[in-house]
Design an enzyme around this catalytic site. Sequence first.
Site, PDB file in Angstrom:
ATOM      1  N   ALA A 176      53.498  40.513  37.854  1.00 34.06           N
ATOM      2  CA  ALA A 176      52.701  41.685  37.491  1.00 34.06           C
ATOM      3  C   ALA A 176      52.794  41.849  35.976  1.00 34.06           C
ATOM      4  O   ALA A 176      53.539  41.134  35.301  1.00 34.06           O
ATOM      5  CB  ALA A 176      53.226  42.918  38.219  1.00 34.06           C
ATOM      6  N   GLU A 178      53.804  42.819  32.400  1.00 36.45           N
ATOM      7  CA  GLU A 178      55.085  43.187  31.791  1.00 36.45           C
ATOM      8  C   GLU A 178      55.040  44.629  31.301  1.00 36.45           C
ATOM      9  O   GLU A 178      56.083  45.270  31.161  1.00 36.45           O
ATOM     10  CB  GLU A 178      55.400  42.238  30.620  1.00 36.45           C
ATOM     11  CG  GLU A 178      55.802  40.830  31.045  1.00 36.45           C
ATOM     12  CD  GLU A 178      54.694  40.044  31.715  1.00 36.45           C
ATOM     13  OE1 GLU A 178      53.504  40.304  31.425  1.00 36.45           O
ATOM     14  OE2 GLU A 178      55.005  39.181  32.553  1.00 36.45           O
ATOM     15  N   GLU A 250      39.401  37.935  40.019  1.00 37.12           N
ATOM     16  CA  GLU A 250      38.784  39.260  39.837  1.00 37.12           C
ATOM     17  C   GLU A 250      38.752  39.515  38.340  1.00 37.12           C
ATOM     18  O   GLU A 250      39.766  39.882  37.747  1.00 37.12           O
ATOM     19  CB  GLU A 250      39.631  40.342  40.514  1.00 37.12           C
ATOM     20  CG  GLU A 250      39.835  40.168  42.000  1.00 37.12           C
ATOM     21  CD  GLU A 250      38.613  40.537  42.812  1.00 37.12           C
ATOM     22  OE1 GLU A 250      37.553  40.853  42.220  1.00 37.12           O
ATOM     23  OE2 GLU A 250      38.714  40.491  44.039  1.00 37.12           O
ATOM     24  N   LEU A 251      37.610  39.339  37.709  1.00 37.06           N
ATOM     25  CA  LEU A 251      37.570  39.347  36.250  1.00 37.06           C
ATOM     26  C   LEU A 251      36.816  40.569  35.714  1.00 37.06           C
ATOM     27  O   LEU A 251      36.647  41.558  36.411  1.00 37.06           O
ATOM     28  CB  LEU A 251      36.976  38.023  35.763  1.00 37.06           C
ATOM     29  CG  LEU A 251      37.672  36.783  36.380  1.00 37.06           C
ATOM     30  CD1 LEU A 251      37.050  35.503  35.866  1.00 37.06           C
ATOM     31  CD2 LEU A 251      39.170  36.786  36.123  1.00 37.06           C
ATOM     32  N   CYS A 284      37.919  47.836  35.859  1.00 42.65           N
ATOM     33  CA  CYS A 284      36.952  46.724  35.791  1.00 42.65           C
ATOM     34  C   CYS A 284      35.590  47.133  36.340  1.00 42.65           C
ATOM     35  O   CYS A 284      34.573  46.589  35.922  1.00 42.65           O
ATOM     36  CB  CYS A 284      37.498  45.507  36.527  1.00 42.65           C
ATOM     37  SG  CYS A 284      37.989  45.848  38.205  1.00 42.65           S
TER      38      CYS A 284
HETATM   39  P1  NAD Z   1      44.674  40.015  28.301  1.00 41.12           P
HETATM   40  O1  NAD Z   1      43.363  39.455  28.647  1.00 41.12           O
HETATM   41  O2  NAD Z   1      45.577  39.213  27.454  1.00 41.12           O
HETATM   42  O3  NAD Z   1      45.504  40.417  29.621  1.00 41.12           O
HETATM   43  C1  NAD Z   1      44.920  40.885  30.788  1.00 41.12           C
HETATM   44  C2  NAD Z   1      45.928  40.648  31.909  1.00 41.12           C
HETATM   45  O4  NAD Z   1      46.093  39.249  32.097  1.00 41.12           O
HETATM   46  C3  NAD Z   1      47.329  41.174  31.577  1.00 41.12           C
HETATM   47  O5  NAD Z   1      47.885  41.726  32.740  1.00 41.12           O
HETATM   48  C4  NAD Z   1      48.105  39.945  31.120  1.00 41.12           C
HETATM   49  O6  NAD Z   1      49.485  40.038  31.425  1.00 41.12           O
HETATM   50  C5  NAD Z   1      47.454  38.854  31.913  1.00 41.12           C
HETATM   51  N1  NAD Z   1      47.458  37.570  31.219  1.00 41.12           N
HETATM   52  C6  NAD Z   1      47.092  37.328  29.954  1.00 41.12           C
HETATM   53  N2  NAD Z   1      47.210  36.030  29.657  1.00 41.12           N
HETATM   54  C7  NAD Z   1      47.673  35.429  30.776  1.00 41.12           C
HETATM   55  C8  NAD Z   1      47.989  34.095  31.127  1.00 41.12           C
HETATM   56  N3  NAD Z   1      47.833  33.089  30.271  1.00 41.12           N
HETATM   57  N4  NAD Z   1      48.459  33.856  32.365  1.00 41.12           N
HETATM   58  C9  NAD Z   1      48.599  34.834  33.262  1.00 41.12           C
HETATM   59  N5  NAD Z   1      48.292  36.119  33.003  1.00 41.12           N
HETATM   60  C10 NAD Z   1      47.832  36.412  31.786  1.00 41.12           C
HETATM   61  O7  NAD Z   1      44.472  41.325  27.521  1.00 41.12           O
HETATM   62  P2  NAD Z   1      44.895  42.835  27.622  1.00 41.12           P
HETATM   63  O8  NAD Z   1      44.925  43.342  26.222  1.00 41.12           O
HETATM   64  O9  NAD Z   1      46.087  43.089  28.470  1.00 41.12           O
HETATM   65  O10 NAD Z   1      43.615  43.427  28.322  1.00 41.12           O
HETATM   66  C11 NAD Z   1      42.401  43.233  27.618  1.00 41.12           C
HETATM   67  C12 NAD Z   1      41.290  42.948  28.508  1.00 41.12           C
HETATM   68  O11 NAD Z   1      41.651  42.451  29.774  1.00 41.12           O
HETATM   69  C13 NAD Z   1      40.536  44.210  28.802  1.00 41.12           C
HETATM   70  O12 NAD Z   1      39.654  44.471  27.758  1.00 41.12           O
HETATM   71  C14 NAD Z   1      39.845  43.897  30.065  1.00 41.12           C
HETATM   72  O13 NAD Z   1      38.623  43.264  29.774  1.00 41.12           O
HETATM   73  C15 NAD Z   1      40.721  42.902  30.741  1.00 41.12           C
HETATM   74  N6  NAD Z   1      41.436  43.451  31.895  1.00 41.12           N
HETATM   75  C16 NAD Z   1      40.782  43.445  33.066  1.00 41.12           C
HETATM   76  C17 NAD Z   1      41.388  43.948  34.184  1.00 41.12           C
HETATM   77  C18 NAD Z   1      40.659  43.958  35.492  1.00 41.12           C
HETATM   78  O14 NAD Z   1      40.964  44.780  36.327  1.00 41.12           O
HETATM   79  N7  NAD Z   1      39.734  43.041  35.727  1.00 41.12           N
HETATM   80  C19 NAD Z   1      42.664  44.483  34.091  1.00 41.12           C
HETATM   81  C20 NAD Z   1      43.345  44.471  32.858  1.00 41.12           C
HETATM   82  C21 NAD Z   1      42.700  43.932  31.764  1.00 41.12           C
END
Ligand code: NAD
Length: 476
Positions: A176, A178, A250-251, A284
């Site tokens: 999940a 961090e 789920e993006l 999302c």
């Molecule tokens: P991010 O894209 O780096 O992270 C999003 C999530 O993915 C976080 O929980 C992170 O821990 C995880 N993650 C990131 N890189 C990963 C990897 N290489 N392997 C596995 N997990 C990884 O950015 P952020 O700043 O946390 O969020 C920014 C964007 O992410 C938001 O603008 C939104 O578009 C998207 N987001 C979408 C959802 C959703 O419900 N679809 C949820 C959270 C964030």
Amino acid sequence: MTNYPELHMIIDGEKIPVGDRRVHKVVNPATEEVIGELPLADAADLDRALEVAERGFKIWRNSSAQERAAVLQGAARLMLERQEDIARIATMEQGKTLAETRIEVLMNVGLFNFYAGETQRIYGRQLVRPAGMRSSVTYEPVGPVAAFAPWNFPIGNPGRKLGAPVAAGCSVIMKAAEEAPASALAILQCLLDAGLPKEAGQAVFGVPDEVSRHLLASPIIRKLSFTGSTVVGKHLAKLAAEDMKRTTMELGGHGPVLVFDDVDVDGVLDVMVPGKYRNAGQVCVSPTRFIVQDGVFDRFRDGFIERAKAIKVGNGMDEGVQMGPMANPRRPDAMQRMIGDAVTRGAKLGTGGERIGNQGYFFAPTVLSDVPLDAEIMNEEPFGPVALINRFSSEDDMIAEANRLPYGLAAYSWTKDAARQKRLAREIETGMFCVNTTMLGGPDTPFGGVKWSGHGHEDGPEGLMACMVLKTVHEG
Ligand code: NAD
């Protein structure tokens, strides 16, 4: 008052403390205080979790439907008993209001109980062949699952990531976010306390890219389940493809909302404004691009601004607060950049557009109108408390705008015209489409998108079947 708990990983049922591992400091987004220290997995931790998950699959795949149902129902009962503690922990680490985190617990309770029922309905089929021959179509659990849950629904996302594999008879390693680890640990703990074998459900944390590369490189993992941004989703899908692992992705989204001239404007605003600012827009399926017909445009925009100004923003723990802070410092930074870019390009700022106070990641509920299509915010998911309201005249142009982006998660429409409702439902390119409502989820309905919003589903019978594979047995 609940205290924030000690943090750990859960590997083979053992609570793994920080020890000499690297640490992530968990911050309360309302106060910016450090509230916990989370251990980050090293390669040996991940290898151990993989070996345990392999054993866990051998155990749990042989469980009966009744055993799996009993674990899920037991966990649902424990979540209800622990609802207030879990909700408070989630608000402390993620920021959203207590009312919202309490609902998240109930969403998990509903989902686990639904899956408990679905375990009894995993049917195959048998085909009668000549001379006593037969062919049987059967379902089997896919294998150990690597599941990555983001921070925006700190209770609900882990519930989805754990519930389906457990119902299907898979083992699961969950990573999940961090930034919000304690709520995820609390949900896994409910399953373990309800009798899930310790080998079948584990939780690791780490540097996300390190953990995902390590787990996805292992042939033990047979399925990736990811919720998060499209950019990261595409990266993980490529890693999974190297080993032909199944995926549920789920993006991101960029939810269009089509509002036609024939609606009761106040009635629509009463639903859409709270819908927009729920979880500070970090959802999302958040309604984002308001595509509003000429005849009601001015009233809709003005009413939106008036209601946005009235929203009470504050610490999610406090009574009467309607919108908490954003979850991390990256979000208000992104808001300022995207809103600044839109205004520079000619968008009109109706309200908000700036941070609130100088402690915590608070951002004002914002309304932009007449936003040029080339503004970044009209093309990238804002993931924040910003409504984008633009004027259109024809139905065709409104549909074209709704379908303009490569995202296809959720869309909303408001009209009394039945023929138009049908046309919209057919033409709008999304996985979920709402007509005169924002209620798009339930434990019994599939949740998922098309195009860049991903593939596969969570929830509903489809969420369970996504953790199973088909095998056809031909007998002579
Ligand atoms: P991010 O894209 O780096 O992270 C999003 C999530 O993915 C976080 O929980 C992170 O821990 C995880 N993650 C990131 N890189 C990963 C990897 N290489 N392997 C596995 N997990 C990884 O950015 P952020 O700043 O946390 O969020 C920014 C964007 O992410 C938001 O603008 C939104 O578009 C998207 N987001 C979408 C959802 C959703 O419900 N679809 C949820 C959270 C964030």
